[in-house]
Write a protein that holds these residues in place. Structure first.
Motif, short mmCIF file in Angstrom:
data_model
loop_
_atom_site.label_atom_id
_atom_site.label_comp_id
_atom_site.label_asym_id
_atom_site.label_seq_id
_atom_site.Cartn_x
_atom_site.Cartn_y
_atom_site.Cartn_z
N VAL A 10 40.77 38.73 50.23
CA VAL A 10 41.12 37.57 49.40
C VAL A 10 41.43 38.10 48.01
CG1 VAL A 10 40.36 35.33 48.54
CG2 VAL A 10 39.56 36.14 50.78
N TRP A 11 42.71 38.29 47.71
CA TRP A 11 43.11 38.96 46.48
C TRP A 11 42.82 38.13 45.24
CZ3 TRP A 11 43.48 43.87 46.54
CH2 TRP A 11 43.86 44.51 47.73
N GLY A 12 42.81 36.80 45.40
CA GLY A 12 42.45 35.97 44.27
C GLY A 12 41.03 36.25 43.80
N LYS A 13 40.13 36.44 44.75
CA LYS A 13 38.73 36.76 44.42
C LYS A 13 38.64 38.15 43.79
CE LYS A 13 34.20 37.59 46.53
NZ LYS A 13 33.43 37.64 47.80
N PHE A 19 38.87 40.74 36.52
CA PHE A 19 39.20 40.15 35.23
C PHE A 19 37.95 39.68 34.48
CE2 PHE A 19 40.69 36.45 32.64
CZ PHE A 19 41.47 37.19 31.74
N ASN A 20 36.98 39.15 35.21
CA ASN A 20 35.73 38.71 34.56
C ASN A 20 35.02 39.88 33.89
OD1 ASN A 20 36.11 36.05 35.28
ND2 ASN A 20 34.79 36.15 37.09
N LEU A 52 40.15 48.56 44.97
CA LEU A 52 41.05 47.77 45.82
C LEU A 52 42.29 47.35 45.06
CD1 LEU A 52 38.63 45.35 47.74
CD2 LEU A 52 40.05 47.12 48.75
N LEU A 53 42.08 46.82 43.86
CA LEU A 53 43.20 46.32 43.07
C LEU A 53 44.14 47.45 42.65
CD1 LEU A 53 44.25 43.64 42.02
CD2 LEU A 53 42.99 44.04 39.89
#
Length: 217
Positions: A10-13, A19-20, A52-53
């Protein structure tokens, strides 16, 4: 092994968690809590989600995703992307100070004036390792950059600079200097630039390697 299923991530997660942590680094730096910022940078540089990103960035999003380095390795399938993530995590857990990047592949691309521009292409793994480190360093420096600096910064570009200039000219006529340094990268004093890096960033680089050696290839 479900977490290694590339197609089910789930790339949004993933982006939100990275980002957090970047926001926490930014806020700690802004408030002068450099020790806390350094600890958070270390946490992010060694995190599963940042890895991962980074792999997604260099294998899926970047223009040069299909270009191999000196090892001729391409990462163009979900299976190979998962293998690269695991390889990177194994390398990171071994220690950044033990990581040694491979030499960059040298190619030449034509310039508008007919000359050739040298370009160094790291291996896909080295590019991903660079991306992880960039993820950790970027919020630290974003907190320190001048608000009027627009080059090579996230969510900023030449249009922002144009808007700033237009706004200034509407208030009062001023001089505008448009300048370019011929052969800047080849001629600029790299040792002097390195000496301008502040002490906290140097501590982080010294403790966590930060891929500083890649620039020496």
């Amino acid at each position: 092994m479900a977490k290694w299923d590339w197609d089910k991530l789930v790339w949004g997660k993933v982006r939100r968690l990275v980002f957090n942590l970047q926001k926490r680094i930014y806020k700690a730096t802004k408030s002068g809590r450099y020790s806390k910022a350094r600890n958070l940078m270390y946490l992010l540089q060694n995190s599963y989600y940042a890895t991962l990103l980074a792999v997604r960035t260099v294998t899926t999003e970047n223009k040069g995703k299909r270009t191999a380095g000196v090892d001729r390795v391409k990462v163009n399938t979900p299976k190979r992307k998962m293998a690269l993530v695991k390889d990177m995590l194994d390398t990171i857990h071994t220690g950044w100070d033990k990581y040694r990047p491979m030499p960059a592949k040298r190619i030449y691309i034509p310039k508008a004036n007919g000359k050739l521009r040298p370009l160094g292409i790291p291996t896909i793994k080295d590019r991903a390792m660079q991306a992880v480190t960039k993820t950790a360093l970027e919020p630290y420096y974003e907190a320190k950059f001048e608000s009027c600096s627009y080059g090579f910064r996230p969510a900023m570009g030449c249009h922002d600079a144009i808007d700033k200039i237009a706004g200034a000219l509407l208030k009062k006529q001023k001089w505008i200097l448009d300048a370019d340094i011929k052969g800047c990268f080849d001629n600029i004093d790299h040792k002097f630039l390195a000496s301008q890096i502040d002490a906290e960033a140097k501590v982080f680089a010294r403790e966590n390697f930060c891929l500083c050696n890649i620039g020496d290839q």
